[in-house]
Design a protein around this motif. Structure first.
Motif, short mmCIF file in Angstrom:
data_model
loop_
_atom_site.label_atom_id
_atom_site.label_comp_id
_atom_site.label_asym_id
_atom_site.label_seq_id
_atom_site.Cartn_x
_atom_site.Cartn_y
_atom_site.Cartn_z
N ALA A 42 6.56 5.90 -4.88
CA ALA A 42 5.50 6.22 -3.91
C ALA A 42 4.16 5.76 -4.45
CB ALA A 42 5.48 7.72 -3.61
N VAL A 86 3.72 2.13 -3.79
CA VAL A 86 3.30 1.83 -2.42
C VAL A 86 1.80 2.08 -2.28
CG1 VAL A 86 3.51 2.55 -0.01
CG2 VAL A 86 5.55 2.32 -1.42
N LEU A 87 1.35 3.17 -2.84
CA LEU A 87 -0.07 3.50 -2.74
C LEU A 87 -0.92 2.48 -3.49
CD1 LEU A 87 0.30 7.35 -3.16
CD2 LEU A 87 -0.09 6.09 -1.05
N ILE A 139 -1.32 -0.44 -1.24
CA ILE A 139 -2.30 -0.15 -0.20
C ILE A 139 -3.72 -0.29 -0.77
CG2 ILE A 139 -3.23 1.67 1.29
CD1 ILE A 139 -0.33 2.74 1.49
#
Lengths: 187, 259
Positions: free
Chosen positions: A117, A120-121, A124
């Protein structure tokens, strides 16, 4: 039994798989429903509809495209977005500071995050600031592109481009770096 | 920009819209036309879901009443498909507007389910009642649920299901999917309960039960005749009609290990 077996067992008609689906994904779907719903009653209705959608679409899950959890998340988002569209949209009290505080690896340890996770951040975070804000307002909070344009004081076309390209960039980087839908089996 | 490029851009825009704000009826129609002949592409929706799941924190359990409704919904979905389940949701939604919450909402959903199936055979009404009882037990503190492990016995081929057991209440339910039917004049299934307070050579007799012809699913109550403490294993055997006092364990059909 591994969580990734649940949808295949649902589509095979295993009744115990339906309850396992509730146990495994109920908390996640409840969190999503509360995010996108007007009140608790609305969220409860949404959760019930979402599970029906999941069971009906269980046979469409393709483990080569995503994890089971991500597929379930996609089905949930479809229903929640559909419900948002069918209601008179209310302005959301979303402060831009909510978006500027993008969770990162240096975030408070109060919130546990899988390493994936965080990855993914991180992806971003690598988007341009304007694109990141537009994308997160769209995905995290379900704002329409018009609402985002108004909030960020940008032309609608620019917002649509940011959202489209932001999704495409993340998709490409996830495809190149990690399997799509990389969350673990735990909620 | 060529016509093909324009079409590709329109497709990309619509897929991005679908993944974030949804589509109007006209946009949906346009997307369907653009996708005609092409494979379905959920990749942007999956990407949006991945982004959402990276930040959402499932920090609260499902409300108990909602979980109860979902379990009833699951049983109804499995038995009759989505049409009747939609009726249950509509009925429960109208009750939600009256602000019935928690266990009241669950109880009403359960009553609605009973009202829906009561038009069917007497067997269906009894089964619905057992469904409700099993769901109610699942909501009790201390209730455990364990999936059956089938054996190589022919009667166990393709079976699934679970055991729901609450030691404090000394009550439970077995559910089976695809357990072979039996002729109760010849053979019957028998439940055995292995517990800490019992000699392993002589497990507690949990009673006999049958799987009628053309019955894919059965739910059987577990009501041991004696108090069992520290249940560690449940086993189902196939015995002569009427059951036996001590099983020779020649035909063990399924096992469930309770933690």
């Amino acid at each position: 039994m591994a969580a990734t077996d649940i949808l295949s067992r649902v589509s095979a008609g295993d009744p115990s798989a339906l309850n396992e689906c509730i146990d495994t994904y109920g908390q996640l779907i409840w969190a999503l429903a509360r995010r996108f719903s007007a009140d608790a009653g609305d969220a409860e209705d949404a959760v019930q509809e979402i599970f029906i959608d999941i069971w009906k679409n269980a046979s469409r899950f393709d483990s080569g495209r995503s994890s089971e959890r991500t597929f379930v998340g996609m089905i949930a988002r479809r229903r929640l977005i559909d419900r948002l569209r069918s209601r008179t949209r209310q302005p959301r009290l979303v402060e831009l500071t909510d978006i500027s505080v993008t969770p990162s690896a240096q975030e408070s340890t109060r919130v546990e995050r899988h390493a994936e996770a965080n990855e993914v951040l991180r992806l971003i975070d690598e988007l341009g600031e304007e694109r990141k804000k537009a994308l997160l307002l769209a995905v995290y909070f379900g704002l329409t592109h018009e609402e985002i344009a108004s909030r960020l004081q940008l032309p609608l076309g620019t917002v649509k481009t940011h959202v489209r390209r932001g999704l495409q960039q993340i998709r490409q980087r996830l495809g190149n770096e990690l399997p799509l839908g990389l969350m673990g089996t735990s909620q | 920009m060529s016509a093909e490029d324009k079409e590709q851009k329109s497709l990309s825009d619509l897929l991005a819209d679908q993944a974030t704000q949804g589509l109007s009826a006209a946009e949906r129609k346009q997307l369907d036309q653009l996708l005609a002949g092409r494979p379905d592409d959920p990749s942007l929706e999956l990407t949006a879901a991945t982004i959402q799941l990276a930040e959402i924190v499932p920090d609260r359990p499902l409300p108990l009443g909602l979980k109860g409704k979902l379990m009833i919904q699951a049983d109804e979905f499995f038995r009759q498909g989505d049409q009747t389940t939609q009726r249950v949701i509509r009925d429960t939604r109208s009750r939600n507007r009256l602000q019935w919450r928690g266990w009241m909402g669950w109880a009403l959903a359960a009553l609605i389910l009973v009202a829906v199936v009561i038009r069917d055979s007497q067997r269906a009404v009894r089964k619905s009642t057992l469904v409700e009882q099993r769901q109610a037990l699942l909501l009790e503190p201390g209730t455990q649920r364990v999936a059956w492990t089938p054996t190589n016995d022919p009667a166990a081929m393709g079976i699934s299901g679970d055991v729901v057991w609450n030691e404090r209440l000394q009550r439970g339910y077995m559910s089976f999917h695809n357990l072979a039917e039996n002729d109760p004049r010849i053979r019957q299934y028998q439940l055995w309960i292995f517990a800490e307070n019992q000699d392993e050579r002589f497990p507690v007799d949990g009673g006999v039960f049958d799987v009628p012809k053309d019955t894919a699913d059965v739910i059987v109550p577990i009501t041991p005749g004696v108090h069992v403490a520290g249940v560690k294993l449940l086993a189902v055997t196939l015995e002569k009609a009427g059951g036996v006092v001590v099983s020779k364990r020649e035909r063990v059909v399924s096992l469930a290990k309770v933690l």
